[in-house]
Design a protein around this motif. Structure first.
Motif, PDB file in Angstrom:
ATOM      1  N   LYS A  23       0.771  -1.190   0.179  1.00  0.00           N
ATOM      2  CA  LYS A  23      -0.023   0.171  -0.063  1.00  0.00           C
ATOM      3  C   LYS A  23       0.838   1.288  -0.017  1.00  0.00           C
ATOM      4  O   LYS A  23       0.463   2.244  -0.657  1.00  0.00           O
ATOM      5  CB  LYS A  23      -0.808  -0.214   1.166  1.00  0.00           C
ATOM      6  CG  LYS A  23      -2.016  -0.969   0.987  1.00  0.00           C
ATOM      7  CD  LYS A  23      -3.304  -0.763   1.897  1.00  0.00           C
ATOM      8  CE  LYS A  23      -4.253  -1.956   1.905  1.00  0.00           C
ATOM      9  NZ  LYS A  23      -5.628  -1.515   2.633  1.00  0.00           N
ATOM     10  N   ASN A  24       2.063   1.144   0.317  1.00  0.00           N
ATOM     11  CA  ASN A  24       2.925   2.305   0.483  1.00  0.00           C
ATOM     12  C   ASN A  24       3.388   2.560  -0.897  1.00  0.00           C
ATOM     13  O   ASN A  24       4.099   3.604  -1.227  1.00  0.00           O
ATOM     14  CB  ASN A  24       4.048   2.428   1.451  1.00  0.00           C
ATOM     15  CG  ASN A  24       5.076   1.143   1.118  1.00  0.00           C
ATOM     16  OD1 ASN A  24       4.997   0.536   0.226  1.00  0.00           O
ATOM     17  ND2 ASN A  24       6.034   1.022   2.268  1.00  0.00           N
ATOM     18  N   LYS A  40      -8.246   7.117   2.355  1.00  0.00           N
ATOM     19  CA  LYS A  40      -8.386   6.977   3.851  1.00  0.00           C
ATOM     20  C   LYS A  40      -8.522   5.754   4.281  1.00  0.00           C
ATOM     21  O   LYS A  40      -7.954   5.009   5.097  1.00  0.00           O
ATOM     22  CB  LYS A  40      -9.297   8.149   4.620  1.00  0.00           C
ATOM     23  CG  LYS A  40      -9.023   8.014   5.954  1.00  0.00           C
ATOM     24  CD  LYS A  40      -9.594   9.038   6.528  1.00  0.00           C
ATOM     25  CE  LYS A  40      -9.682   9.192   8.188  1.00  0.00           C
ATOM     26  NZ  LYS A  40     -10.265  10.273   8.742  1.00  0.00           N
ATOM     27  N   ASN A  41      -9.874   5.115   3.817  1.00  0.00           N
ATOM     28  CA  ASN A  41     -10.280   3.842   4.046  1.00  0.00           C
ATOM     29  C   ASN A  41      -9.293   2.639   3.784  1.00  0.00           C
ATOM     30  O   ASN A  41      -9.187   1.628   4.369  1.00  0.00           O
ATOM     31  CB  ASN A  41     -11.711   3.631   3.384  1.00  0.00           C
ATOM     32  CG  ASN A  41     -12.794   4.427   4.177  1.00  0.00           C
ATOM     33  OD1 ASN A  41     -12.663   5.139   5.057  1.00  0.00           O
ATOM     34  ND2 ASN A  41     -14.032   4.589   3.470  1.00  0.00           N
ATOM     35  N   LYS A  43      -6.339   3.046   3.416  1.00  0.00           N
ATOM     36  CA  LYS A  43      -4.994   3.505   3.975  1.00  0.00           C
ATOM     37  C   LYS A  43      -3.863   3.684   3.011  1.00  0.00           C
ATOM     38  O   LYS A  43      -2.854   2.953   3.066  1.00  0.00           O
ATOM     39  CB  LYS A  43      -4.595   2.333   4.974  1.00  0.00           C
ATOM     40  CG  LYS A  43      -5.527   2.250   6.144  1.00  0.00           C
ATOM     41  CD  LYS A  43      -5.119   1.159   7.199  1.00  0.00           C
ATOM     42  CE  LYS A  43      -6.086   1.324   8.271  1.00  0.00           C
ATOM     43  NZ  LYS A  43      -7.406   0.602   8.260  1.00  0.00           N
TER      44      LYS A  43
END
Length: 77
Positions: A23-24, A40-41, A43
């Motif tokens: 995810k990063n 946001k949800n 992440k």
């Protein structure tokens, strides 16, 4: 497949799993408040496109044209 719409993060999470990415490594670019909430949800980092639908969304990162992603170092880790 039953894919939920925004702001549900299911589609992003499915992509992460399918492509085996972290995810990063993802940046969600959107032009609506619901896009910001989706990121946001899920992440993941979010960049707001000021030239899109919602012009005034407060966020850490924003662009005024798509080329800004390439031409600017936004400092996203």
């Amino acid at each position: 497949k039953n894919l939920n719409g925004k702001p549900n993060p299911k589609q992003i999470n499915n992509l992460v799993k399918k492509k085996r990415i972290s995810k990063n490594e993802i940046v969600y670019v959107g032009d609506m408040r619901v896009d910001k909430q989706t990121a946001k949800n899920a992440k993941v980092d979010y960049i707001h496109a000021n030239y899109g639908y919602d012009k005034k969304v407060k966020t850490k990162y924003s662009i005024n044209k798509i080329n800004d992603i390439i031409s600017r170092n936004l400092g996203i880790s």
